[in-house]
Design a protein around this motif. Structure first.
Motif, PDB file in Angstrom:
ATOM      1  N   MET A   1       0.843  -1.192   0.000  1.00 23.75           N
ATOM      2  CA  MET A   1       0.000   0.000   0.000  1.00 23.75           C
ATOM      3  C   MET A   1       0.881   1.246   0.000  1.00 23.75           C
ATOM      4  O   MET A   1       1.923   1.288   0.635  1.00 23.75           O
ATOM      5  N   ASN A   2       0.413   2.248  -0.688  1.00 21.90           N
ATOM      6  CA  ASN A   2       1.073   3.540  -0.719  1.00 21.90           C
ATOM      7  C   ASN A   2       0.426   4.462   0.305  1.00 21.90           C
ATOM      8  O   ASN A   2      -0.670   4.191   0.795  1.00 21.90           O
ATOM      9  N   ARG A   3       1.102   5.569   0.588  1.00 23.72           N
ATOM     10  CA  ARG A   3       0.564   6.550   1.526  1.00 23.72           C
ATOM     11  C   ARG A   3       0.133   7.798   0.763  1.00 23.72           C
ATOM     12  O   ARG A   3       0.807   8.238  -0.164  1.00 23.72           O
ATOM     13  N   TYR A   4      -0.988   8.367   1.218  1.00 25.45           N
ATOM     14  CA  TYR A   4      -1.549   9.575   0.620  1.00 25.45           C
ATOM     15  C   TYR A   4      -1.940  10.536   1.732  1.00 25.45           C
ATOM     16  O   TYR A   4      -2.584  10.141   2.704  1.00 25.45           O
ATOM     17  N   LEU A   5      -1.519  11.779   1.577  1.00 23.56           N
ATOM     18  CA  LEU A   5      -1.868  12.820   2.533  1.00 23.56           C
ATOM     19  C   LEU A   5      -3.142  13.498   2.048  1.00 23.56           C
ATOM     20  O   LEU A   5      -3.183  14.040   0.938  1.00 23.56           O
ATOM     21  N   VAL A   6      -4.162  13.433   2.887  1.00 23.38           N
ATOM     22  CA  VAL A   6      -5.439  14.074   2.573  1.00 23.38           C
ATOM     23  C   VAL A   6      -5.508  15.351   3.411  1.00 23.38           C
ATOM     24  O   VAL A   6      -5.449  15.297   4.638  1.00 23.38           O
ATOM     25  N   ILE A   7      -5.601  16.471   2.724  1.00 24.62           N
ATOM     26  CA  ILE A   7      -5.695  17.764   3.402  1.00 24.62           C
ATOM     27  C   ILE A   7      -7.118  18.282   3.230  1.00 24.62           C
ATOM     28  O   ILE A   7      -7.635  18.350   2.107  1.00 24.62           O
ATOM     29  N   ALA A   8      -7.741  18.614   4.360  1.00 23.90           N
ATOM     30  CA  ALA A   8      -9.112  19.126   4.362  1.00 23.90           C
ATOM     31  C   ALA A   8      -9.086  20.565   4.865  1.00 23.90           C
ATOM     32  O   ALA A   8      -8.708  20.817   6.011  1.00 23.90           O
ATOM     33  N   LEU A   9      -9.476  21.490   4.007  1.00 25.29           N
ATOM     34  CA  LEU A   9      -9.543  22.899   4.387  1.00 25.29           C
ATOM     35  C   LEU A   9     -11.003  23.334   4.412  1.00 25.29           C
ATOM     36  O   LEU A   9     -11.756  23.101   3.456  1.00 25.29           O
TER      37      LEU A   9
ATOM     38  N   ALA B   1      -3.571   3.409   0.587  1.00 20.66           N
ATOM     39  CA  ALA B   1      -4.364   2.925  -0.545  1.00 20.66           C
ATOM     40  C   ALA B   1      -3.412   2.405  -1.609  1.00 20.66           C
ATOM     41  O   ALA B   1      -2.216   2.703  -1.595  1.00 20.66           O
ATOM     42  N   ALA B   2      -3.941   1.639  -2.534  1.00 19.89           N
ATOM     43  CA  ALA B   2      -3.113   1.055  -3.592  1.00 19.89           C
ATOM     44  C   ALA B   2      -2.727   2.088  -4.651  1.00 19.89           C
ATOM     45  O   ALA B   2      -1.621   2.044  -5.180  1.00 19.89           O
ATOM     46  N   THR B   3      -3.642   3.016  -4.955  1.00 20.90           N
ATOM     47  CA  THR B   3      -3.404   3.990  -6.017  1.00 20.90           C
ATOM     48  C   THR B   3      -3.965   5.348  -5.602  1.00 20.90           C
ATOM     49  O   THR B   3      -4.793   5.443  -4.685  1.00 20.90           O
ATOM     50  N   LEU B   4      -3.554   6.370  -6.335  1.00 22.09           N
ATOM     51  CA  LEU B   4      -4.097   7.709  -6.103  1.00 22.09           C
ATOM     52  C   LEU B   4      -5.599   7.730  -6.360  1.00 22.09           C
ATOM     53  O   LEU B   4      -6.355   8.363  -5.613  1.00 22.09           O
ATOM     54  N   ASP B   5      -6.037   7.032  -7.392  1.00 21.52           N
ATOM     55  CA  ASP B   5      -7.478   6.978  -7.676  1.00 21.52           C
ATOM     56  C   ASP B   5      -8.256   6.360  -6.520  1.00 21.52           C
ATOM     57  O   ASP B   5      -9.320   6.862  -6.145  1.00 21.52           O
ATOM     58  N   GLU B   6      -7.718   5.274  -5.959  1.00 20.27           N
ATOM     59  CA  GLU B   6      -8.394   4.642  -4.821  1.00 20.27           C
ATOM     60  C   GLU B   6      -8.412   5.586  -3.629  1.00 20.27           C
ATOM     61  O   GLU B   6      -9.438   5.721  -2.948  1.00 20.27           O
ATOM     62  N   ALA B   7      -7.296   6.236  -3.344  1.00 19.30           N
ATOM     63  CA  ALA B   7      -7.228   7.173  -2.221  1.00 19.30           C
ATOM     64  C   ALA B   7      -8.222   8.318  -2.400  1.00 19.30           C
ATOM     65  O   ALA B   7      -8.910   8.713  -1.448  1.00 19.30           O
ATOM     66  N   THR B   8      -8.314   8.829  -3.622  1.00 22.75           N
ATOM     67  CA  THR B   8      -9.243   9.922  -3.900  1.00 22.75           C
ATOM     68  C   THR B   8     -10.686   9.463  -3.725  1.00 22.75           C
ATOM     69  O   THR B   8     -11.506  10.180  -3.138  1.00 22.75           O
ATOM     70  N   THR B   9     -10.999   8.274  -4.199  1.00 25.78           N
ATOM     71  CA  THR B   9     -12.346   7.730  -4.035  1.00 25.78           C
ATOM     72  C   THR B   9     -12.696   7.591  -2.554  1.00 25.78           C
ATOM     73  O   THR B   9     -13.793   7.952  -2.123  1.00 25.78           O
ATOM     74  N   ILE B  10     -11.755   7.069  -1.769  1.00 28.17           N
ATOM     75  CA  ILE B  10     -11.988   6.923  -0.326  1.00 28.17           C
ATOM     76  C   ILE B  10     -12.205   8.296   0.306  1.00 28.17           C
ATOM     77  O   ILE B  10     -13.166   8.502   1.057  1.00 28.17           O
TER      78      ILE B  10
END
Length: 84
Positions: free
Chosen positions: A1-9, A53-62
């Motif tokens: 799994m890769n790591r993705y930083l989700v920033i919520a403003l 998540a496995a991919t950027l698309d998956e992370a974005t969907t989540i």
């Protein structure tokens, strides 16, 4: 799994009532071992979480399933993160 930083403003439409559903969303992701870290910014402008998540698309969907996004209370951006 890769790591993705989700920033919520926060947006001008931010409603504090969304915090409970957002925390529940993160708790479910933690239970699935998808979130490593999360927390608000000290200036109350928003917050961030580190998502697996496995991919950027998956992370974005989540991330787009987050009540903060669904309600329009915050603008979410997702960035692939290569931690060292």
């Amino acid at each position: 799994m890769n790591r993705y930083l989700v920033i919520a403003l926060r947006t001008p439409e931010f409603d504090p009532a969304v915090i409970g559903p957002h925390c529940h969303f993160l708790d479910k992701l933690r239970a699935d071992d998808r979130v490593e870290l999360s927390g608000p910014f000290s200036d109350k402008s928003g917050g961030a979480y580190l998502l697996r998540a496995a991919t950027l698309d998956e992370a974005t969907t989540i991330a787009h399933g987050d009540p903060l996004h669904l309600s329009g209370a915050s603008k979410l951006t997702v960035h692939e993160w290569h931690a060292k």
